[in-house]
Structure formats: structure tokens, C-alpha cells
Scaffold this motif. Structure first.
Motif, PDB file in Angstrom:
ATOM      1  N   LYS A  12       0.836  -1.199   0.000  1.00 41.25           N
ATOM      2  CA  LYS A  12       0.000   0.000   0.000  1.00 41.25           C
ATOM      3  C   LYS A  12       0.871   1.248   0.000  1.00 41.25           C
ATOM      4  CE  LYS A  12      -4.084   2.008   2.181  1.00 41.25           C
ATOM      5  NZ  LYS A  12      -5.088   1.868   3.261  1.00 41.25           N
ATOM      6  N   LEU A  13       0.523   2.160  -0.912  1.00 46.80           N
ATOM      7  CA  LEU A  13       1.263   3.413  -1.013  1.00 46.80           C
ATOM      8  C   LEU A  13       0.595   4.525  -0.221  1.00 46.80           C
ATOM      9  CD1 LEU A  13       2.061   3.295  -4.851  1.00 46.80           C
ATOM     10  CD2 LEU A  13       3.514   2.538  -2.952  1.00 46.80           C
ATOM     11  N   CYS A  14      -0.728   4.610  -0.294  1.00 48.52           N
ATOM     12  CA  CYS A  14      -1.466   5.648   0.425  1.00 48.52           C
ATOM     13  C   CYS A  14      -2.951   5.417   0.214  1.00 48.52           C
ATOM     14  CB  CYS A  14      -1.078   7.055  -0.064  1.00 48.52           C
ATOM     15  SG  CYS A  14      -1.472   7.348  -1.806  1.00 48.52           S
ATOM     16  N   ASP A  15      -3.766   6.284   0.791  1.00 52.60           N
ATOM     17  CA  ASP A  15      -5.208   6.285   0.575  1.00 52.60           C
ATOM     18  C   ASP A  15      -5.594   7.433  -0.333  1.00 52.60           C
ATOM     19  OD1 ASP A  15      -6.309   4.093   1.916  1.00 52.60           O
ATOM     20  OD2 ASP A  15      -6.235   5.115   3.858  1.00 52.60           O
TER      21      ASP A  15
ATOM     22  N   ALA B 267       6.611   4.604  -2.545  1.00 53.14           N
ATOM     23  CA  ALA B 267       6.138   4.563  -1.159  1.00 53.14           C
ATOM     24  C   ALA B 267       6.601   5.793  -0.377  1.00 53.14           C
ATOM     25  CB  ALA B 267       6.632   3.290  -0.479  1.00 53.14           C
TER      26      ALA B 267
ATOM     27  N   PHE C  80       4.423   8.824  -2.026  1.00 51.34           N
ATOM     28  CA  PHE C  80       3.013   8.813  -1.626  1.00 51.34           C
ATOM     29  C   PHE C  80       2.945   8.387  -0.165  1.00 51.34           C
ATOM     30  CE2 PHE C  80       2.373   7.797  -6.254  1.00 51.34           C
ATOM     31  CZ  PHE C  80       1.771   8.999  -6.569  1.00 51.34           C
ATOM     32  N   ARG C  81       3.064   9.339   0.704  1.00 53.17           N
ATOM     33  CA  ARG C  81       3.037   9.028   2.124  1.00 53.17           C
ATOM     34  C   ARG C  81       1.670   8.456   2.504  1.00 53.17           C
ATOM     35  NH1 ARG C  81       4.653  13.935   1.253  1.00 53.17           N
ATOM     36  NH2 ARG C  81       2.699  14.823   2.019  1.00 53.17           N
ATOM     37  N   PRO C  82       1.605   7.555   3.493  1.00 52.04           N
ATOM     38  CA  PRO C  82       0.316   6.973   3.889  1.00 52.04           C
ATOM     39  C   PRO C  82      -0.727   8.006   4.268  1.00 52.04           C
ATOM     40  CG  PRO C  82       2.115   5.729   4.858  1.00 52.04           C
ATOM     41  CD  PRO C  82       2.724   6.949   4.211  1.00 52.04           C
ATOM     42  N   GLU C  83      -0.294   9.168   4.804  1.00 54.29           N
ATOM     43  CA  GLU C  83      -1.251  10.197   5.205  1.00 54.29           C
ATOM     44  C   GLU C  83      -1.621  11.119   4.063  1.00 54.29           C
ATOM     45  OE1 GLU C  83       2.901  11.816   6.122  1.00 54.29           O
ATOM     46  OE2 GLU C  83       1.818   9.911   6.215  1.00 54.29           O
ATOM     47  N   ARG C  84      -1.138  10.845   2.852  1.00 57.31           N
ATOM     48  CA  ARG C  84      -1.414  11.710   1.697  1.00 57.31           C
ATOM     49  C   ARG C  84      -2.910  11.863   1.512  1.00 57.31           C
ATOM     50  NH1 ARG C  84       1.933  12.682  -3.038  1.00 57.31           N
ATOM     51  NH2 ARG C  84       0.841  14.216  -4.280  1.00 57.31           N
ATOM     52  N   ASP C  85      -3.388  13.070   1.359  1.00 59.06           N
ATOM     53  CA  ASP C  85      -4.819  13.317   1.171  1.00 59.06           C
ATOM     54  C   ASP C  85      -4.965  14.524   0.247  1.00 59.06           C
ATOM     55  OD1 ASP C  85      -7.524  13.508   1.289  1.00 59.06           O
ATOM     56  OD2 ASP C  85      -7.673  13.498   3.465  1.00 59.06           O
TER      57      ASP C  85
END
Length: 309
Positions: free
Chosen positions: A157-160, A298, A301-306
Motif C-alpha cells: 500500500k502506497l497511500c489512501d 512509497a 506517496f506518504r500513507p497520510e497523503r490526502d
């Protein structure tokens, strides 16, 4: 002509069922693809492929040779990857497939930065909303939006990316703003066929605040509309033009939201987020070029990317 090139072409032709597709996979002309297989048949002194104007198929000896040589090529590639990994120098051709809109809007700038940082890696990128078979079609990895469905692939998983419901101010001034998801049933909605269930829009209370909330508070609304597209950018353009309410991934809508061409609706409850994943086939030794790109994405595209907040 190198014998490995001939063997790889035979495998590609029988995997794809076409000289043209095999040539595209390996980056040569269809004429060169035919010459490579003919050279292999000449060297071995046997016919490996039966050719007709409509189809091709392996001969009995061709099928046996294909099955053995494919295993040998896999072993060779594994050895090659392990040596390259040990050398610490990522290099070689890397074939990547990614969705059209996400690839054009968000991925392309990162791929250019990656190409600049790793000049020995040759990127061969296919932007398409078609879900390709990585192994059969010769791709090293994929970037996909949404939960992976192929359990044979390794997914990182790269981000949401959140799904947002949007409409133009002109449409809202004329038709009013939906106060609840159920109100969407009375509105003209723009349908995106890229979603698995495009005529049912799902919302979940507290999805952003509590991503572990599971299915509690889920609401599904059946929608309708006269405009239907298989592309999120087209749906957004229709919404901007005042044709109705669209739901699109936040990475598509970010600029339009920021510039006020559309407004976000129904922020609570909202649609559950989509995951963005890097996928690649399992291997004893992951090629360094693939690992390098996966790690690069990875980190980018940080996991917290929004995109829409």
C-alpha cells in the motif's frame, strides 16, 4: 541473433498468442519477432509453431520446448536479479502499468523524477484502465487504485485516496444541495463505470475519523443519471459544466476543488477511502529495479497523503 532473444520471443509468442503482441512486449518489430522464432526453429531443426492466417499454436515438440525453456528463463532471470541486487546498481527495462487518470495526474511527475534519479533504468509505462495480467503480458509491476483482487500478486500500500462527491455551484444554485446521502436519489448523478458498483454509492459515517470502524453505519444509495463515463476526469468535467453530481477520487478533483469549479458535498458521512497499491509478482529475488521504484513511490506517496484536504 542471441539464443536467449530467440527463446524469449518464442515464450512471448505462445504466452500472448500473437507475433504482434509478443513484439510489443519485448520492444521489437513484428517482423523481427517472426525472424527470431524462425531462427530458433532453424537452429533446432524442428517446427515449433504452426502458423495460419487466422491463428497460431505450438506443435507437440514446440509445446514441450516452451514448457522447459520458460522454466529455464525464469531461473536465469532470478539469477540475474540476485546478481544485480548484490551489485547495488538498479538497471534494465522496467515495464509498469497504471490507471489512466491517476497515472497522468499524479504518477507521471514522480516517474520523471525517478527516471532522473536512476538513469540506468529504462521505463516502459502503459497507462490504461484495463486490469492487465502482469505475468502473461510481461509487466514487472502495476500501480492500482482500489483493493487488489488477485491474491497471487504481492501488494504494497502506497497511500489512501478518498472518494469525494462534488457538483458545480451553478448546479447547486438551481437544484439545491443534498443534505443527506439519501437525497442523491432525487438528483441527476453522473455515473463513473470505473467503480465496481457504479449505480450504488456507498457512504460510511466516521470513515475518516475511524478507519477501523468496519461496516458500521454504512449507507448505500441507488442513484441514476443520463450521463455515464468510464473515466473519472470526464465525470468531473461534466460536473464542472453543471450536468449533475459526480463522485470521483480526490486525486482527480483536487485542482477543481481548490479553484472553486466544484464544491465537495456530503463530507459526513463520506465514502470509504480507496487504497493505492503497488503490485508485483512473487519471486525468490525481487529485481532491484522493481524494489527501487516501489520504495521510491512509497516514500513519495506518504500513507497520510490526502489530495482534497
Amino acid at each position: 541473433m542471441d539464443r536467449l532473444d530467440c527463446d524469449r520471443m518464442l515464450v512471448a509468442v505462445l504466452d500472448t498468442g500473437s507475433f504482434a503482441e509478443a513484439a510489443r512486449r519485448l520492444g521489437v518489430s513484428p517482423g523481427q519477432a517472426s525472424k527470431l522464432v524462425s531462427k530458433l526453429e532453424s537452429d533446432l531443426g524442428v517446427q515449433l509453431i504452426k502458423r495460419t492466417t487466422r491463428a497460431l499454436s505450438p506443435t507437440e515438440v514446440g509445446q514441450a520446448y516452451y514448457e522447459r525453456v520458460k522454466l529455464l528463463l525464469d531461473e536465469f532471470d532470478t539469477l540475474d536479479a540476485s546478481v544485480r541486487n548484490a551489485s547495488g546498481a538498479p538497471a534494465g527495462r522496467l515495464r509498469l502499468t497504471a490507471p489512466m487518470s491517476f497515472g497522468r495526474i499524479q504518477l507521471m511527475p514522480l516517474l520523471l523524477a525517478f527516471a532522473d534519479a536512476f538513469p540506468d533504468i529504462q521505463l516502459d509505462v502503459n497507462f490504461s484502465d484495463r486490469v492487465v495480467n502482469l505475468v502473461d503480458e510481461g509487466f514487472d509491476m502495476a500501480v492500482r487504485v482500489g483493493k487488489p483482487t488477485d491474491s497471487r500478486l504481492i501488494a504494497r500500500k502506497l497511500c489512501d485516496a478518498h472518494v469525494v462527491v462534488v457538483a458545480a455551484p451553478a448546479y447547486l444554485d438551481k437544484h439545491g444541495e443534498p443534505a443527506t446521502p439519501e437525497d442523491l436519489a432525487r438528483h441527476e448523478c453522473i455515473v463513473d463505470d470505473n467503480f465496481r458498483d457504479p449505480l450504488n454509492w456507498r457512504f460510511q459515517a466516521g470513515a475518516r475519523r475511524d478507519p477501523t470502524s468496519g461496516g458500521a453505519g454504512a449507507i448505500t444509495v441507488a442513484i441514476s443519471g443520463r450521463l455515464r463515463f468510464s473515466n473519472g476526469e470526464a465525470c468531473l468535467a461534466a460536473a464542472e459544466a453543471g450536468f449533475g453530481i459526480a463522485r470521483v477520487p480526490s486525486f482527480i478533483a483536487e485542482a477543481s476543488l481548490r479553484e472553486g469549479r466544484v464544491r465537495q458535498l456530503l463530507t459526513e458521512p463520506e465514502e470509504p477511502p480507496l487504497g493505492i497499491f503497488a503490485l508485483y509478482p512473487p519471486a525468490k529475488h525481487l529485481a532491484l529495479k522493481v524494489r527501487t521504484l516501489v520504495d521510491f513511490l512509497a516514500n513519495s506517496f506518504r500513507p497520510e497523503r490526502d489530495w482534497n484536504r
